[in-house]
Scaffold this motif. Structure first.
Motif, PDB file in Angstrom:
ATOM      1  N   LEU A 208       0.814  -1.212   0.000  1.00  0.00           N
ATOM      2  CA  LEU A 208       0.000   0.000   0.000  1.00  0.00           C
ATOM      3  C   LEU A 208       0.848   1.263   0.000  1.00  0.00           C
ATOM      4  N   ASP A 209       2.168   1.120   0.121  1.00  0.00           N
ATOM      5  CA  ASP A 209       3.036   2.283  -0.035  1.00  0.00           C
ATOM      6  C   ASP A 209       2.880   2.896  -1.420  1.00  0.00           C
ATOM      7  N   GLY A 210       2.342   2.111  -2.357  1.00  0.00           N
ATOM      8  CA  GLY A 210       2.116   2.638  -3.698  1.00  0.00           C
ATOM      9  C   GLY A 210       1.204   3.848  -3.718  1.00  0.00           C
ATOM     10  N   ILE A 211       0.329   3.956  -2.709  1.00  0.00           N
ATOM     11  CA  ILE A 211      -0.555   5.123  -2.639  1.00  0.00           C
ATOM     12  C   ILE A 211       0.256   6.406  -2.578  1.00  0.00           C
ATOM     13  N   GLY A 212       1.389   6.328  -1.886  1.00  0.00           N
ATOM     14  CA  GLY A 212       2.222   7.515  -1.712  1.00  0.00           C
ATOM     15  C   GLY A 212       2.961   7.957  -2.955  1.00  0.00           C
ATOM     16  N   THR A 213       2.945   7.158  -4.014  1.00  0.00           N
ATOM     17  CA  THR A 213       3.644   7.523  -5.254  1.00  0.00           C
ATOM     18  C   THR A 213       2.783   8.345  -6.188  1.00  0.00           C
ATOM     19  N   ILE A 214       1.528   8.556  -5.834  1.00  0.00           N
ATOM     20  CA  ILE A 214       0.609   9.321  -6.682  1.00  0.00           C
ATOM     21  C   ILE A 214       0.175  10.580  -5.940  1.00  0.00           C
ATOM     22  N   PRO A 215       0.345  11.785  -6.502  1.00  0.00           N
ATOM     23  CA  PRO A 215       0.910  12.043  -7.826  1.00  0.00           C
ATOM     24  C   PRO A 215       2.426  11.864  -7.839  1.00  0.00           C
ATOM     25  N   HIS A 216       2.993  11.754  -9.045  1.00  0.00           N
ATOM     26  CA  HIS A 216       4.426  11.553  -9.180  1.00  0.00           C
ATOM     27  C   HIS A 216       5.173  12.854  -8.873  1.00  0.00           C
ATOM     28  N   GLY A 217       6.478  12.713  -8.676  1.00  0.00           N
ATOM     29  CA  GLY A 217       7.276  13.844  -8.217  1.00  0.00           C
ATOM     30  C   GLY A 217       7.744  14.789  -9.301  1.00  0.00           C
ATOM     31  N   LYS A 218       8.780  15.553  -8.957  1.00  0.00           N
ATOM     32  CA  LYS A 218       9.263  16.632  -9.803  1.00  0.00           C
ATOM     33  C   LYS A 218       9.759  16.138 -11.165  1.00  0.00           C
ATOM     34  N   SER A 219      10.451  14.985 -11.194  1.00  0.00           N
ATOM     35  CA  SER A 219      10.991  14.505 -12.468  1.00  0.00           C
ATOM     36  C   SER A 219       9.871  14.227 -13.470  1.00  0.00           C
ATOM     37  N   TYR A 220       8.760  13.722 -12.972  1.00  0.00           N
ATOM     38  CA  TYR A 220       7.630  13.463 -13.863  1.00  0.00           C
ATOM     39  C   TYR A 220       7.006  14.781 -14.332  1.00  0.00           C
ATOM     40  N   MET A 221       6.833  15.722 -13.414  1.00  0.00           N
ATOM     41  CA  MET A 221       6.263  17.011 -13.789  1.00  0.00           C
ATOM     42  C   MET A 221       7.146  17.738 -14.795  1.00  0.00           C
ATOM     43  N   ASP A 222       8.470  17.631 -14.617  1.00  0.00           N
ATOM     44  CA  ASP A 222       9.388  18.250 -15.573  1.00  0.00           C
ATOM     45  C   ASP A 222       9.276  17.583 -16.938  1.00  0.00           C
ATOM     46  N   ALA A 223       9.148  16.244 -16.939  1.00  0.00           N
ATOM     47  CA  ALA A 223       9.014  15.516 -18.196  1.00  0.00           C
ATOM     48  C   ALA A 223       7.716  15.883 -18.910  1.00  0.00           C
ATOM     49  N   LEU A 224       6.678  16.128 -18.122  1.00  0.00           N
ATOM     50  CA  LEU A 224       5.388  16.487 -18.710  1.00  0.00           C
ATOM     51  C   LEU A 224       5.421  17.905 -19.265  1.00  0.00           C
ATOM     52  N   GLY A 225       6.006  18.820 -18.502  1.00  0.00           N
ATOM     53  CA  GLY A 225       6.079  20.207 -18.933  1.00  0.00           C
ATOM     54  C   GLY A 225       4.802  20.965 -18.648  1.00  0.00           C
ATOM     55  N   ASP A 226       4.932  22.266 -18.442  1.00  0.00           N
ATOM     56  CA  ASP A 226       3.768  23.076 -18.097  1.00  0.00           C
ATOM     57  C   ASP A 226       2.715  23.085 -19.199  1.00  0.00           C
ATOM     58  N   ASP A 227       3.156  23.167 -20.456  1.00  0.00           N
ATOM     59  CA  ASP A 227       2.188  23.248 -21.559  1.00  0.00           C
ATOM     60  C   ASP A 227       1.345  21.992 -21.648  1.00  0.00           C
ATOM     61  N   ARG A 228       2.007  20.817 -21.606  1.00  0.00           N
ATOM     62  CA  ARG A 228       1.250  19.567 -21.699  1.00  0.00           C
ATOM     63  C   ARG A 228       0.393  19.344 -20.465  1.00  0.00           C
ATOM     64  N   ARG A 229       0.905  19.728 -19.307  1.00  0.00           N
ATOM     65  CA  ARG A 229       0.105  19.568 -18.094  1.00  0.00           C
ATOM     66  C   ARG A 229      -1.165  20.400 -18.171  1.00  0.00           C
ATOM     67  N   ASP A 230      -1.046  21.640 -18.618  1.00  0.00           N
ATOM     68  CA  ASP A 230      -2.225  22.492 -18.766  1.00  0.00           C
ATOM     69  C   ASP A 230      -3.189  21.917 -19.808  1.00  0.00           C
ATOM     70  N   LYS A 231      -2.631  21.375 -20.884  1.00  0.00           N
ATOM     71  CA  LYS A 231      -3.471  20.804 -21.938  1.00  0.00           C
ATOM     72  C   LYS A 231      -4.217  19.579 -21.429  1.00  0.00           C
ATOM     73  N   ILE A 232      -3.529  18.709 -20.685  1.00  0.00           N
ATOM     74  CA  ILE A 232      -4.166  17.510 -20.143  1.00  0.00           C
ATOM     75  C   ILE A 232      -5.281  17.881 -19.172  1.00  0.00           C
ATOM     76  N   GLU A 233      -5.016  18.860 -18.317  1.00  0.00           N
ATOM     77  CA  GLU A 233      -6.038  19.284 -17.355  1.00  0.00           C
ATOM     78  C   GLU A 233      -7.271  19.818 -18.072  1.00  0.00           C
ATOM     79  N   LYS A 234      -7.069  20.576 -19.131  1.00  0.00           N
ATOM     80  CA  LYS A 234      -8.215  21.116 -19.876  1.00  0.00           C
ATOM     81  C   LYS A 234      -9.003  19.992 -20.556  1.00  0.00           C
ATOM     82  N   ILE A 235      -8.267  19.046 -21.171  1.00  0.00           N
ATOM     83  CA  ILE A 235      -8.945  17.920 -21.819  1.00  0.00           C
ATOM     84  C   ILE A 235      -9.768  17.136 -20.813  1.00  0.00           C
ATOM     85  N   GLU A 236      -9.203  16.872 -19.650  1.00  0.00           N
ATOM     86  CA  GLU A 236      -9.933  16.109 -18.635  1.00  0.00           C
ATOM     87  C   GLU A 236     -11.163  16.863 -18.166  1.00  0.00           C
TER      88      GLU A 236
END
Length: 291
Positions: A208-236
């Motif tokens: 159940l430690d897996g619960i603590g991995t969501i959301p992912h950390g800084k490396s994932y956010m950097d890989a996603l990038g602000d533009d794609r993150r904003d786009k994904i949030e809007k699509i959702e």
């Protein structure tokens, strides 16, 4: 117990693939049959013993078709989910004929002995068929035998928004790959059994430690990038009608898994008979005293 429940074409996943080898774990099955059972309140124990008896008959018959059972950690307390995995719809159809035969002909006497008298233990049950979407999944060769939990997100997409939502999932996958996120994420699209536009996102965990991995950390956010993150949030926000997340624990004594699963972790997967619970007789109340 309704015969259709256990013997039909009857949620990974990843979880219920029909054959595993010690040399390399295969990917998740191409097709899964997801059986959700609502158990009557107070009947989870008797139902579990009945299901365990059914699995023992599967073992006796040396059935080539396998299922993974899961019970909720966070979700409906009176639910059991079974996942059956197949390489194709044709194989699923073949399994239906085989399981129906052992239920009603070959091992009918065994099944008659384990079925409860009168009404069964189920308040409701529903089956769904889903197909693997490899283009939206990530890191699918995890050794599922070592996993103990499954996070299952059910997502329903508005009509007319399927393409953009699927594009957002591909962006999510690409960010996972770039950041080398340490998780398995398997996406299935439901082909029948519930509303159109329904997807399942399944993530297995060793604890159940897996619960603590969501959301992912800084490396994932950097890989996603602000533009794609904003786009994904809007699509959702624009495309999703409904989303729900449940967490399940694997139930080995209700599961029927391949021998390679058992050999991969025998202390967990070895089938054991489940005995009926016993209760001590109530103490006799002394005259004049309140219970």
């Amino acid at each position: 117990m309704k015969p259709f429940l256990f013997f039909s074409l009857t949620v990974c996943l990843l979880v219920a693939s029909t054959s595993l080898t010690s040399a390399q774990m295969p990917g998740p099955p191409k097709v899964i049959l997801i059986v959700r059972e609502d158990i009557k309140p107070g009947m989870m124990g008797p139902h579990a013993r009945e299901a365990n008896n059914v699995v023992q008959i599967y073992t006796k018959a040396n059935s080539p078709y396998h299922r993974l059972a899961m019970v909720p950690v966070a979700g409906n307390e009176n639910e059991v989910m079974y996942l059956w995995g197949f390489d194709s719809f044709a194989e699923m159809e073949k399994s239906n004929n085989y399981l129906d035969t052992i239920s009603n002909v070959t091992y009918k006497a065994d099944f008659d002995r384990v079925r409860p008298p009168g009404d069964d233990y189920h308040a409701a049950q529903r089956d769904a068929i889903a197909v693997l979407r490899e283009d939206m999944s990530y890191n699918m060769n995890t050794d599922i035998r070592k996993m103990r939990y499954m996070r299952v997100s059910t997502i329903r997409v508005k009509p007319g928004h399927t393409r953009e939502w699927e594009d957002s999932r591909r962006m999510t996958r690409a960010a996972h790959e770039k950041a080398k996120v340490d998780e398995t994420m398997v996406v299935y699209q439901v082909a029948g059994g519930t509303q159109s536009g329904t997807y399942l996102v399944m993530i297995p965990w060793a604890s159940l430690d897996g619960i603590g991995t969501i959301p992912h950390g800084k490396s994932y956010m950097d890989a996603l990038g602000d533009d794609r993150r904003d786009k994904i949030e809007k699509i959702e926000n624009d495309s999703i009608v409904f989303t729900a997340t449940d967490i399940y624990a694997f139930a080995p004594q209700l599961s029927y898994v391949a021998k390679d699963w058992v050999s991969g972790d025998p202390s967990f997967w070895t089938l054991k008979p489940m005995m009926a619970a016993t209760t001590a007789p109530a103490a006799r109340r002394a005259p004049g005293k309140k219970q």
